[in-house]
Design a protein around this motif. Structure first.
Motif, short mmCIF file in Angstrom:
data_model
loop_
_atom_site.label_atom_id
_atom_site.label_comp_id
_atom_site.label_asym_id
_atom_site.label_seq_id
_atom_site.Cartn_x
_atom_site.Cartn_y
_atom_site.Cartn_z
N LEU A 60 0.81 -1.22 0.00
CA LEU A 60 0.00 0.00 0.00
C LEU A 60 0.85 1.27 0.00
CD1 LEU A 60 -3.16 1.08 1.24
CD2 LEU A 60 -1.45 1.83 2.87
N TRP A 61 1.85 1.31 0.87
CA TRP A 61 2.63 2.53 1.01
C TRP A 61 3.50 2.78 -0.21
CZ3 TRP A 61 1.03 5.79 4.46
CH2 TRP A 61 0.32 5.30 5.57
N VAL A 62 4.00 1.67 -0.79
CA VAL A 62 4.79 1.81 -2.02
C VAL A 62 3.89 2.35 -3.14
CG1 VAL A 62 6.11 0.58 -3.79
CG2 VAL A 62 6.39 -0.03 -1.37
N ALA A 63 2.68 1.80 -3.22
CA ALA A 63 1.74 2.24 -4.26
C ALA A 63 1.40 3.72 -4.08
CB ALA A 63 0.47 1.40 -4.21
N MET A 64 1.22 4.15 -2.82
CA MET A 64 0.91 5.56 -2.57
C MET A 64 2.11 6.44 -2.94
SD MET A 64 -2.00 6.01 0.03
CE MET A 64 -1.25 6.75 1.39
N LEU A 65 3.30 5.97 -2.61
CA LEU A 65 4.51 6.73 -2.92
C LEU A 65 4.66 6.89 -4.44
CD1 LEU A 65 7.16 8.07 -1.89
CD2 LEU A 65 8.27 5.86 -2.26
N VAL A 66 4.43 5.79 -5.17
CA VAL A 66 4.56 5.87 -6.63
C VAL A 66 3.50 6.82 -7.20
CG1 VAL A 66 4.54 4.58 -8.80
CG2 VAL A 66 5.59 3.58 -6.78
N ALA A 67 2.29 6.78 -6.62
CA ALA A 67 1.24 7.71 -7.06
C ALA A 67 1.71 9.16 -6.86
CB ALA A 67 -0.05 7.46 -6.28
N PHE A 68 2.30 9.41 -5.70
CA PHE A 68 2.83 10.75 -5.39
C PHE A 68 3.89 11.15 -6.43
CE2 PHE A 68 5.98 13.42 -3.08
CZ PHE A 68 5.16 14.48 -2.74
N LEU A 69 4.80 10.22 -6.72
CA LEU A 69 5.87 10.52 -7.69
C LEU A 69 5.30 10.75 -9.08
CD1 LEU A 69 8.60 7.96 -6.53
CD2 LEU A 69 8.53 10.43 -6.12
N ALA A 70 4.26 9.98 -9.44
CA ALA A 70 3.63 10.15 -10.76
C ALA A 70 3.04 11.56 -10.87
CB ALA A 70 2.54 9.10 -10.98
N GLY A 71 2.44 12.03 -9.78
CA GLY A 71 1.90 13.39 -9.76
C GLY A 71 3.01 14.41 -9.92
N MET A 72 4.13 14.16 -9.24
CA MET A 72 5.27 15.08 -9.36
C MET A 72 5.76 15.15 -10.80
SD MET A 72 7.60 14.52 -5.97
CE MET A 72 8.39 16.11 -5.84
N LEU A 73 5.75 14.00 -11.45
CA LEU A 73 6.20 13.93 -12.84
C LEU A 73 5.29 14.80 -13.73
CD1 LEU A 73 8.40 12.46 -14.46
CD2 LEU A 73 6.71 10.68 -14.97
N ALA A 74 3.98 14.71 -13.47
CA ALA A 74 3.03 15.54 -14.23
C ALA A 74 3.34 17.02 -13.99
CB ALA A 74 1.60 15.22 -13.81
N GLY A 75 3.63 17.36 -12.73
CA GLY A 75 3.98 18.74 -12.40
C GLY A 75 5.26 19.17 -13.10
N LEU A 76 6.20 18.23 -13.19
CA LEU A 76 7.47 18.53 -13.87
C LEU A 76 7.22 18.87 -15.33
CD1 LEU A 76 10.65 18.47 -13.89
CD2 LEU A 76 10.45 16.07 -14.56
N VAL A 77 6.35 18.10 -15.98
CA VAL A 77 6.05 18.36 -17.40
C VAL A 77 5.46 19.77 -17.56
CG1 VAL A 77 4.62 17.68 -19.36
CG2 VAL A 77 5.75 15.93 -17.97
N SER A 200 3.08 20.40 -5.63
CA SER A 200 1.63 20.55 -5.67
C SER A 200 0.96 19.34 -6.31
CB SER A 200 1.28 21.83 -6.44
OG SER A 200 -0.07 21.81 -6.84
N ASN A 201 1.43 18.96 -7.48
CA ASN A 201 0.79 17.84 -8.18
C ASN A 201 1.06 16.50 -7.51
OD1 ASN A 201 -0.71 18.68 -10.73
ND2 ASN A 201 1.13 19.93 -10.83
#
Lengths: 327, 264
Positions: A60-77, A200-201
Motif C-alpha cells: 500500500l505505502w509503495v503504491a501511494m509513494l509511486v502515485a505521489f511521484l507520478a503526480g510530481m512527474l506531471a507537475g514537472l512536465v 503541488s501535483n
C-alpha cells in the motif's frame, strides 16, 4: 435531517481527502501565484497508479509513494512547458491535463474504470481508508476515515510547514511574491516554479490515491473540475478564517476545513433533492462568485485609494519642483 | 572591480520600434569607486545597469566583475556579485513576506539554498542591529509584512538587503526618485553611510544633478547610448551644476538641452 446526519461522516471524509488536493492547489495558486490546471489530470493519475499497483499486489505505502511521484512527474512536465518552453502557465497546465487523459487510460489498462476488490476482506483490511470503515459498529475508531485522513492531513501540514520555513521553501515563497526580487537575490525562479508545481501535483495525486481507496476504485473522469473544487476550498477557508488563522500551518488547515465545508454543503444540497448532474454548474457558479468578491471589493476600495494616490503624486510633484529649484 | 567593454544593446531589432539603447559603452570601475550616473530620458542609464545585472543578454561586448567574466551568466547567478536597489519601491522586496524573511533571503544571495532553516535566531539579532542603523524604527517590526511599509522604508530596507552580504558591486537605479524630498534625503544619507562603511564599489543613477555632484568620487554622463562625460577626483570635487549643464549641451550638440532633460 436524519439522512443528512447519517451522511455527514462520509461528507467530512471526502472533504478531508479533497482537502489534501486543495492544499496542493494552495501551493500553486496562493504561494506561487500560478493557476495550475494540471490537477484535473494528475488527480486521476494518482488514483489510476494506486489502483493498478495495489491491485497487482504491491504494498500500500509503495503504491501511494509511486502515485505521489507520478503526480510530481506531471507537475514537472507542466513546469518545463512553462519555464523551458515559455508557454503561459495556464496553457501549460491545460496541455499536460489533456495529455494525461490518454496516459491515465493507458495506466488503467485502457479502461474507463478500475476497481479495488473491497468485497474481499483480506484486500479491504490492507487499505488505509475505505468508505466501509465509516461503519463504527464493525470497525474500530482508528480505522475511521475521518481519523485516518485527519492524521494524514496533519502530517502533511506539518511537513509543509517545516519545508516552507527552510531556505528552499522561502525561495519558493519569494518567487510567488516578487519574481524580480527573487532573481535579484540569486534565486533561479524557473527552478522554484518547477519545484512548486511538482510538489503541488504530487499532493494532488496522493489525494487521488486516497480517494480511489475510499471509493473502492478509480474512474477516468474523477478529476474533472478538481481545480475548481480546490479553489473553492481555498477561497471558503480564506473568507471564513483568514482573520483568525495568521500562522502558515493554520492557513493550510483552513484550506482543509474549506474542503470539508464544501462537501457538507454539497451533501446538504443533494439531500434537498438537487439532481447530481447540476453539481458542477453549482460549483462553478459558487466559485465564480467567490472569485469575484475580491475584485468588486477592490473596485470599491480603489476609489478610496485613488484619492490617496493623488495625494502621493502631489508630494512627488512637489519633490520634482524642489529638484528644479535646487538645480 | 567592474570592467565593461564595448557593450551594445538594441531592443526590438528589425521592427519599427527598434531602439539602440547602448552604443559601445566602455567603463572600468576601480575597487571602492562610487560613480554617479546622469543623463536625459532614454540616454541608456537604466539599460546600462540592467545589462550589468543580466536582466537580458547584451548584443556585443563583455562584462566582468572582480575579474570574472559574467557576460553569459543569467541574472540569478550574477546576483552573487551584485546588490541592487530599483527605482520602484515595490520591486526590491517581497511584500507578502516579513521584514526578517526578506533580509534572510538577501543574506543567502549567491549561496545554494537547501533545507537549512530559512532564518536563525542569531540572524534575527544581526538584522535588528542592522535595522537600527537605518533609524526608521524597523528594528521593532522584524515580523511585520513588508507590504505594510512606506515607499521610503521599503527602499531603505532594499538598500540594506543589497548591502547585507557586501556585494562586489552595488547598483542603484534612481532609488530615491519615487520618494518625497525628505524621505529621499534620508535614504540617500543611509546610502552614503552604507557605501562608506563597507567601502562598496557603487554605480548610482540619479536625476538630481546636485546629488550627482555631492556624492561619489566620479561622475559620468550618458547621452544616446554612450558615455559622453567622465570626471573624477579633484575635477569632480569642483564641479558645479552650471558646468555640468554646459557639458551636457556640448555633448548633445544642441542648445535646446536645458535642465529639464537632465532632471528627467
Amino acid at each position: 435531517m436524519a439522512n443528512f446526519l447519517n451522511a455527514l461522516p462520509g461528507a467530512v471524509s471526502q472533504g478531508l481527502i479533497w482537502g489534501i488536493m486543495a492544499i496542493g492547489v494552495y501551493i500553486t495558486y496562493k504561494i506561487l501565484d500560478i493557476a495550475d490546471l494540471t490537477v484535473d489530470g494528475s488527480f486521476c493519475t494518482g488514483g489510476a497508479v494506486f489502483v493498478m499497483l495495489f491491485g497487482s499486489g504491491v504494498n500500500l505505502w509503495v503504491a501511494m509513494l509511486v502515485a505521489f511521484l507520478a503526480g510530481m512527474l506531471a507537475g514537472l512536465v507542466t513546469g518545463l512547458l512553462h519555464t523551458a518552453c515559455g508557454i503561459p502557465a495556464i496553457l501549460a497546465g491545460i496541455l499536460t491535463q489533456l495529455g494525461l487523459y490518454s496516459i491515465n487510460l493507458a495506466i488503467m489498462d485502457m479502461r474507463a474504470s478500475q476497481s479495488i476488490a473491497v468485497t474481499d476482506n483480506g484486500v479491504l483490511n490492507r487499505l488505509l481508508v475505505s468508505l466501509r470503515f465509516l461503519n463504527t459498529e464493525k470497525f474500530p475508531f482508528y480505522r475511521h476515515p475521518i481519523f485516518v485522513v485527519g492524521v494524514f492531513t496533519a502530517a502533511i501540514i506539518a511537513i509543509l510547514y517545516w519545508f516552507f520555513g527552510r531556505e528552499l521553501g522561502a525561495a519558493l515563497r519569494a518567487t510567488g511574491s516578487n519574481q524580480n526580487m527573487a532573481r535579484a537575490q540569486g534565486i533561479n525562479t524557473n527552478v522554484t516554479k518547477v519545484l512548486g508545481l511538482m510538489l503541488s501535483n504530487g499532493l494532488v495525486a496522493l489525494a487521488g490515491a486516497l480517494l480511489s481507496q475510499y471509493s473502492g476504485g478509480n474512474e477516468i473522469n474523477v478529476g474533472r473540475g478538481a481545480i475548481v473544487i480546490g479553489l473553492a476550498a481555498v477561497i471558503i477557508g480564506e473568507v471564513l478564517l483568514d482573520k483568525v488563522f495568521r500562522n502558515f500551518a493554520l492557513k493550510l488547515l483552513s484550506v482543509s476545513i474549506g474542503a470539508i465545508l464544501y462537501y457538507i454543503v454539497i451533501q446538504a444540497v443533494l439531500q434537498m433533492g438537487l439532481n447530481p448532474n447540476y453539481l458542477k454548474l453549482l460549483t462553478a457558479v459558487v466559485v465564480g462568485l467567490f472569485l469575484s468578491i475580491p475584485y468588486w471589493k477592490g473596485k470599491y476600495f480603489r476609489g478610496y485609494k485613488k484619492m490617496r494616490t493623488v495625494g502621493i503624486n502631489m508630494v512627488k510633484i512637489d519633490g520634482e519642483t524642489g529638484g528644479d529649484d535646487r538645480a | 572591480m567592474l570592467e565593461i567593454k564595448n557593450i551594445w544593446k538594441t531592443f526590438n531589432a528589425g521592427t519599427v520600434n527598434e531602439k539602440t539603447a547602448l552604443r559601445g559603452v566602455d567603463l572600468t570601475l576601480d575597487d571602492g569607486d562610487f560613480v554617479t550616473v546622469i543623463g536625459g530620458n532614454g540616454a541608456g542609464k537604466s539599460t546600462l545597469l540592467n545589462a550589468v545585472s543580466g536582466v537580458w543578454p547584451v548584443d556585443r561586448g563583455t562584462i566582468s566583475i572582480g575579474g570574472v567574466d559574467v557576460t553569459k551568466l543569467p541574472e540569478h547567478k550574477r546576483a552573487k556579485y551584485i546588490g541592487r536597489v530599483f527605482q520602484d519601491p515595490m520591486m526590491g522586496t517581497a511584500a507578502t513576506m516579513q521584514i526578517e524573511e526578506n533580509l534572510a533571503l538577501a543574506a543567502r544571495r549567491g549561496q545554494r539554498r537547501g533545507l537549512r532553516p530559512g532564518i536563525t535566531k542569531a540572524e534575527r539579532e544581526e538584522y535588528r542591529e542592522q535595522l537600527k542603523m537605518l533609524d526608521l524604527g524597523l528594528e521593532d517590526r522584524l515580523t511585520s509584512k513588508v507590504g505594510l511599509l512606506s515607499g521610503g522604508q521599503r527602499q531603505a530596507l532594499t538598500l540594506l538587503m543589497a548591502a547585507l552580504r557586501k556585494p562586489q558591486l552595488l547598483l542603484l537605479d534612481e532609488h530615491t526618485a519615487a520618494l518625497d524630498p525628505k524621505t529621499a534625503a534620508k535614504v540617500l544619507d543611509a546610502t552614503e553611510r552604507i557605501v562608506q562603511k563597507d567601502h562598496l564599489t557603487t554605480l548610482m543613477i540619479t536625476h538630481n544633478m546636485r546629488d550627482a555632484i555631492a556624492h561619489g568620487n566620479r561622475l559620468i554622463m550618458m547621452y544616446d547610448g554612450r558615455i559622453v562625460v567622465d570626471v573624477s577626483g579633484e575635477e569632480k570635487e569642483k564641479l558645479t551644476v552650471e558646468q555640468l549643464l554646459a557639458m551636457f549641451n556640448q555633448a548633445s550638440g544642441s542648445d535646446e538641452a536645458d535642465d529639464k532633460l537632465l532632471l528627467g
